[in-house]
Design a protein around this motif. Structure first.
Motif, short mmCIF file in Angstrom:
data_model
loop_
_atom_site.label_atom_id
_atom_site.label_comp_id
_atom_site.label_asym_id
_atom_site.label_seq_id
_atom_site.Cartn_x
_atom_site.Cartn_y
_atom_site.Cartn_z
N GLY A 107 0.84 -1.20 0.00
CA GLY A 107 0.00 0.00 0.00
C GLY A 107 0.87 1.25 0.00
O GLY A 107 1.93 1.28 0.61
N LYS A 108 0.38 2.28 -0.68
CA LYS A 108 1.21 3.46 -0.91
C LYS A 108 0.91 4.62 0.05
O LYS A 108 1.44 5.72 -0.13
CB LYS A 108 1.01 3.96 -2.35
N ARG A 109 0.08 4.38 1.04
CA ARG A 109 -0.35 5.47 1.90
C ARG A 109 0.84 6.23 2.50
O ARG A 109 0.86 7.45 2.52
CB ARG A 109 -1.22 4.90 3.02
N ALA A 110 1.85 5.47 2.95
CA ALA A 110 2.96 6.09 3.66
C ALA A 110 3.86 6.95 2.75
O ALA A 110 4.60 7.80 3.24
CB ALA A 110 3.80 5.02 4.34
N ILE A 111 3.80 6.71 1.44
CA ILE A 111 4.71 7.47 0.57
C ILE A 111 3.96 8.32 -0.46
O ILE A 111 4.51 8.72 -1.49
CB ILE A 111 5.72 6.54 -0.15
N GLU B 5 5.46 11.68 -1.51
CA GLU B 5 6.64 11.47 -2.36
C GLU B 5 6.21 11.12 -3.79
O GLU B 5 6.75 11.61 -4.77
CB GLU B 5 7.47 10.34 -1.76
N LEU B 6 5.18 10.27 -3.91
CA LEU B 6 4.69 9.87 -5.22
C LEU B 6 4.00 11.00 -5.95
O LEU B 6 4.16 11.17 -7.17
CB LEU B 6 3.67 8.73 -5.07
N ASP B 7 3.24 11.79 -5.19
CA ASP B 7 2.43 12.86 -5.79
C ASP B 7 3.23 13.78 -6.69
O ASP B 7 2.75 14.26 -7.71
CB ASP B 7 1.76 13.70 -4.69
N GLY C 53 -5.84 0.90 -2.85
CA GLY C 53 -6.35 2.10 -3.50
C GLY C 53 -5.83 3.41 -2.95
O GLY C 53 -6.41 4.47 -3.22
N ALA C 54 -4.73 3.38 -2.20
CA ALA C 54 -4.22 4.62 -1.59
C ALA C 54 -3.98 5.71 -2.64
O ALA C 54 -4.29 6.88 -2.43
CB ALA C 54 -2.94 4.34 -0.81
N VAL C 55 -3.44 5.30 -3.79
CA VAL C 55 -3.15 6.29 -4.83
C VAL C 55 -4.44 6.68 -5.56
O VAL C 55 -4.79 7.86 -5.65
CB VAL C 55 -2.09 5.75 -5.82
N ALA C 56 -5.17 5.67 -6.04
CA ALA C 56 -6.36 5.96 -6.85
C ALA C 56 -7.39 6.81 -6.10
O ALA C 56 -7.93 7.77 -6.64
CB ALA C 56 -7.01 4.65 -7.29
N PHE C 57 -7.64 6.46 -4.84
CA PHE C 57 -8.70 7.16 -4.11
C PHE C 57 -8.29 8.56 -3.68
O PHE C 57 -9.12 9.35 -3.22
CB PHE C 57 -9.16 6.33 -2.90
N ASP D 170 0.95 -0.24 -10.41
CA ASP D 170 1.59 -0.55 -9.13
C ASP D 170 1.55 -2.07 -8.94
O ASP D 170 0.80 -2.58 -8.12
CB ASP D 170 0.85 0.17 -8.00
N PRO D 171 2.36 -2.79 -9.72
CA PRO D 171 2.27 -4.25 -9.69
C PRO D 171 2.87 -4.82 -8.41
O PRO D 171 3.60 -4.12 -7.71
CB PRO D 171 3.14 -4.65 -10.89
#
Ligand SMILES: C[S@@+](CC[C@H](N)C(=O)[O-])C[C@H]1O[C@@H](n2cnc3c(N)ncnc32)[C@H](O)[C@@H]1O
Length: 280
Positions: free
Chosen positions: A13-17, A20-22, A41-45, A188-189
């Motif tokens: 899950g990408k919530r923590a970063i 940085e991704l944004d 869905g951390a990124v998509a949502f 995000d595989p």
């Protein structure tokens, strides 16, 4: 405010970063945003683009989101009625090992997905070769499911927060038939393993093999030729650079995360983001 937080814990899950991704995502997009490995869905949502299309090969996950979208209140009521203890955990986990599964409503099945995610070890989603959920009890004492989070996600998935959004069960390569120039695809595989023993690919019965990473590289190349912007997250390994390095830029992210699903094999992983913008 159309950003919404995930309701499931998800390995990778990408919530923590997210912040940085944004920095690598365009702030506005006229076309459609595709995320074909949805997971938690951390990124998509948290995207505020007007057209969003999300998908995942995990059918149970997609059915769960459909129930969050269509029946959030019932879902909350059912899951809140489940006792948090080891005996009940194994009882509900066993639904997919017996014919009882087919007699359950979609709300009950989604409540089971949420319950197992909250109460199973480390929030893992893992199934055996027969597709049966096999994560052990995580020794939790409370569920901690918040109605306002479910409602917020429900509104996002219903398009009530100002985006059109579609959600589908499919393999990642179905995006090839849909994306057009001006769209953005974020992959995000399941990450390439650091070594052959640190592999975690059992999100679904089929897992995600070396061959799948090669298929992904092929999809990225086709999308690039079609003029579609592609971003991808992956682990920073020599194999990642070998497979994807010739297709676009690989930018090291300034983060180190624990990615292994198995607590005994935890290790820090450096991550990259792939971007084909320089080739469009
Ligand atoms: C790393 S997780 C995604 C993490 C997610 N972006 C997040 O932030 O929580 C990878 C996802 O890929 C899905 N997946 C595995 N193989 C797939 C395939 N062939 N096509 C589409 N999705 C697949 C898994 O079900 C899993 O949800």
């Amino acid at each position: 405010m159309t950003k919404v937080e995930p309701v499931l814990k998800w390995v990778g899950g990408k919530r923590a970063i997210l912040s940085e991704l944004d920095a690598h995502f365009p702030s506005r997009l006229d076309g459609t945003y595709f995320e074909p490995f949805l997971g938690g869905g951390a990124v998509a949502f948290s995207r505020e683009y007007s057209k969003i299309s999300v998908s995942d090969a995990n059918q149970e996950l997609i059915r769960f989101y459909e129930v969050v979208r269509d029946h959030p209140t019932e879902l909350f009521e059912v899951v809140s009625g489940f006792p948090v203890d080891e005996k009940f955990f194994y009882e509900i986990r066993g639904w997919d090992r017996a014919s009882i599964f087919d007699s359950k409503s979609k709300v009950q099945l989604a409540a089971r997905t949420l319950y197992l995610n909250r109460c199973g070890f480390n929030g893992l989603f893992r199934v055996n070769s027969r597709g049966q959920f096999n994560v052990p009890f995580g020794k939790k004492t409370s569920l901690d499911v918040r109605m306002e989070k479910l409602l917020a996600l429900s509104r996002k998935l219903s398009g009530e927060l100002g985006n059109q959004i579609e959600i589908m069960h499919s393999d990642f390569d179905s995006v090839l038939g849909k994306a057009r120039p001006g769209d953005l695809v974020y992959f995000d595989p399941p990450y390439l393993p650091l070594s052959s023993t640190s592999n975690f690919v059992s999100y679904s019965i089929t897992g995600f093999s070396n061959f799948d990473h090669l298929r992904l590289a092929n999809s990225i190349e086709q999308l690039t030729k079609m003029g579609v912007r592609v971003l991808m997250s992956n682990s920073d390994t020599p194999r990642t650079r070998e497979i994807f390095g010739g297709l676009g830029a690989l930018i090291s992210l300034n983060v180190q995360r624990n990615l292994s699903a198995d607590g005994s094999k935890r290790g820090k992983v450096a991550e990259v983001i792939f971007d084909n913008a320089g080739r469009l």
